[in-house]
Design an enzyme around this catalytic site. Sequence first.
Site, PDB file in Angstrom:
ATOM      1  N   GLY A 299       0.806  -1.213   0.000  1.00 52.69           N
ATOM      2  CA  GLY A 299       0.000   0.000   0.000  1.00 52.69           C
ATOM      3  C   GLY A 299       0.837   1.260   0.000  1.00 52.69           C
ATOM      4  N   ALA A 300       1.820   1.313   0.883  1.00 47.11           N
ATOM      5  CA  ALA A 300       2.667   2.501   0.998  1.00 47.11           C
ATOM      6  C   ALA A 300       3.890   2.160   1.832  1.00 47.11           C
ATOM      7  CB  ALA A 300       1.890   3.648   1.633  1.00 47.11           C
ATOM      8  N   MET A 301       4.901   3.055   1.785  1.00 43.10           N
ATOM      9  CA  MET A 301       6.144   2.850   2.527  1.00 43.10           C
ATOM     10  C   MET A 301       6.632   4.184   3.072  1.00 43.10           C
ATOM     11  SD  MET A 301       8.382   0.915   3.747  1.00 43.10           S
ATOM     12  CE  MET A 301       9.740   1.473   4.745  1.00 43.10           C
ATOM     13  N   GLU A 302       6.997   4.188   4.349  1.00 44.88           N
ATOM     14  CA  GLU A 302       7.231   5.405   5.105  1.00 44.88           C
ATOM     15  C   GLU A 302       8.630   5.981   5.000  1.00 44.88           C
ATOM     16  OE1 GLU A 302       8.009   1.973   8.094  1.00 44.88           O
ATOM     17  OE2 GLU A 302       6.604   2.388   6.471  1.00 44.88           O
ATOM     18  N   ASN A 303       9.374   5.683   3.946  1.00 49.34           N
ATOM     19  CA  ASN A 303      10.739   6.198   3.818  1.00 49.34           C
ATOM     20  C   ASN A 303      10.821   7.640   4.321  1.00 49.34           C
ATOM     21  OD1 ASN A 303      11.285   3.810   2.037  1.00 49.34           O
ATOM     22  ND2 ASN A 303      10.051   4.975   0.606  1.00 49.34           N
ATOM     23  N   HIS A 335      -1.242   6.940   8.450  1.00 48.19           N
ATOM     24  CA  HIS A 335      -0.417   5.815   8.928  1.00 48.19           C
ATOM     25  C   HIS A 335       1.055   6.041   8.579  1.00 48.19           C
ATOM     26  CE1 HIS A 335       0.197   1.388   9.727  1.00 48.19           C
ATOM     27  NE2 HIS A 335       1.259   1.637   8.972  1.00 48.19           N
ATOM     28  N   GLU A 336       1.323   6.382   7.310  1.00 52.67           N
ATOM     29  CA  GLU A 336       2.716   6.532   6.879  1.00 52.67           C
ATOM     30  C   GLU A 336       3.391   7.725   7.556  1.00 52.67           C
ATOM     31  OE1 GLU A 336       3.946   4.058   5.355  1.00 52.67           O
ATOM     32  OE2 GLU A 336       1.956   3.209   5.116  1.00 52.67           O
ATOM     33  N   HIS A 339       4.597   7.079  11.008  1.00 57.69           N
ATOM     34  CA  HIS A 339       5.886   6.386  11.021  1.00 57.69           C
ATOM     35  C   HIS A 339       7.067   7.352  11.062  1.00 57.69           C
ATOM     36  CE1 HIS A 339       4.796   2.256  10.721  1.00 57.69           C
ATOM     37  NE2 HIS A 339       4.229   2.327   9.537  1.00 57.69           N
TER      38      HIS A 339
END
Length: 833
Positions: A299-303, A335-336, A339
Amino acid sequence: MKWFMLFVITVGLGLVTTNSTYNHYRLPTALRPIKYKLRILTQLENAEKFSFGGNVKIQIQALENSNNITLHSKELTIDETETTLRQIGGEDSRDNCVTSTEINPTHDFYILHTCEELLAGHVYELSLQFSTTLLDRLEGYYRSSYVDPVANETRWISITHFEPASARLAFPCFDEPGYKAPFWITLGYHKKFTGLSNMPAKETKPHESLPDYVWTEFQESLPISTYLVAYSVNDFSHKPSILPNGTLFRTWARPNAIDQCDYAAEFGPKVLKYYEELFGIKFPLPKVDQFAVPDFNIGAMENWGLVTYRETALLYSAEFSSLKDKQELANVVAHELAHQWFGNLVTMKWWTDLWLKEGVATYLATLCVENIHPEWRSMELESLANLLSIFRKDSLESSHPISRTVGKVSQISESFDEISYDKGSSVLRMMHLFLGEEAFRTGLKSYLNRYAYKNAEQDNLWESLTQAAHKTGSLPTDYDIKTIMDSWTLQTGYPVINVTRNYTTRTASLSQERYLLNTDISRAHKGCWWVPLSYTSQEEKDFNNTAPKEWMECTETGESVFKTIKDLPGPDQWVIFNNQLSAPYKVNYDAQNWKLLIATLNSEEYQSIHVVNRAQLIDDVLYFAWTGEQDYEIALQLISYLQRERQLLPWKSAFDNLKLSFLKKIITPVYEHLNGINDTFSSIPQQDQVLLKTMVVNWACQYQVGDCVPQALAYYRNWRSEASPDEKNPVPINVRSTVYCTSIKHGSDSDWEFLWTRYKRSNVAAEKRTILTALGCSREVWLLQRYLELIFDGKEGIRKGDSKWAFQAVAKTEVGFLLAKKYFMDNIVSISA
């Protein structure tokens, strides 16, 4: 084969490369990186030569004397003629060298044996030259594409996805979360592209030898784990947002989708502001980029500073996206960005405590979305959805604890499931409710400040929260968070509390045991949980008080202590435990208390029971009837009240449990109350009623309630008759998924072909996903077989990351299941390639 290339290079040096004798899954602890200088050149212009290569210089501190350097490298060609090692700093700085190398393919180790021993307290710089092909496999550093509709040409971009252990596919590194270090990144690429990374660009200058190429150097990052490093070469457009604190905030997408970034660009800065106020800690980076990737595996990534999203998770079109799409987008962004503090600022030491970022971010996102969009009333819905998810998953013997040992890299991905996310969120919500706002927020702030730019374990969070709880008086001084919360995070499952009332003495006896869906399994190991007991009565009706009046405790050996509750109401009044489902446990009452609850629910006073507890009672009683722990007569009497129910949450609970034999009868009143499938959404004042109508219509069409199917087919026919169906769609947005699926299920071959054409021409990710799911609703075997072939044909426009939705749509139907199973078994090699 790639290891063979490394072997050839090594032989040319006269060095010896062998398989490693070191076989532990974790890196040795004698060394740690203190800075990376990463320089990468990406070639995107020639489709025959997609590649990247570069150099990484790692400054390494020796914590103990060591004769080797062990790090991670996977499928990279390392030119060992260019490898250098030297001591830096200190008065006796001098060159070192590498005598030989080893590899361990099982754990992706690349081990360099040094000419001279690395001495504790000294710092060394290792320089490695590497290269490989830029693949399209959605992990590591990979390529993605989109079609430029004006030129009708494929455009290529590059992007990273390193979580949990794929940075090693992009450059040699210490690829574990505990090895945080600053990164100084420089990207080389053709000047027609833009380069992005975690930090803002510092300087761009021409490449020293390649015409029309440039180098872009980025500011040095704060200390981060390798899985959070990110960079991209692309030709995307962006939409800037204005933040009062000076943080640069941009939302990026392919140029022909930039108009779908408005909501994310507006919502994202509000999220950042909320978390800054919640934690009392300013976002520590000078910029945030949100980036919609055409091909993305999750879904997504919090880089940190460059957050990547699947297109459906970031793009929103008011014309094509439903309210549910908008809410899901908001939840993912919240959510991301949570993080950025929980996961990025403070990172778990090892993947055992994955929930420390995923469960926490899931819960914080519900608080954030509720704060920004209170009109959605989404916090109750999200909390209930999380609980319903874990009540099913965690009632299986095959479940696992929230915090579980990860013994090898291949096990890490298994932890990204409902237990880490939904159960992690639910136990954090429980703790928030029994601690109260002040202690909860103070504890979180203390934890973040104490471990900023470092790594932590769950015990560190428990310590901070215990101190805050004792200081505010929200927890007795002889209680501590570790004892309570370890019972929820270190053992599998959740309890059912059995409540047996004595109506004469006005008391209740409480016992607990692990709830299991399969009652044939022995319950010899019952388990014990520290359970906060909130409850109210028919006279009191104090559902808003979620603080525990009592606790169910455990002995030091883990045995449950029976509890007696006193001063309960008389025999004509019910009691309800677990106000607003404040903790993840089920409650089974004696028959009389169930009858008292049923009497209230089947009267005009049913709303005197809180809506969340009405949902709880439905879920609990249907589970108990299924497992034989309660009579079906009790269950059916209770859920018969649903003919009166007009709120979303009880219906969600019901739909998640009920079978079709009972559905048509009880759906009809609420379907008619909501004016059926007719487009009355704009006149509905409450957002959760929009979601209720969307959900009811979906089930009504499945079970052919009222005019649902005929009206759905009429909507679809009207759409097909439009002269320009891609520009004008008369189907109401919030029921499009139902209308599409119903029309494909009951329609003709031409109906299927029409929708497939709409998919290929659509520019909106949410609409494309809706269509992909609907195309699997057909009951024609030949159409489903053709669809399975289209799903995995790379030339048909279904992206790799979206193929699973399409495949699931076929596999979940009665007709499609065996077809999907056979297709998968026959083509497993090509599918997994």
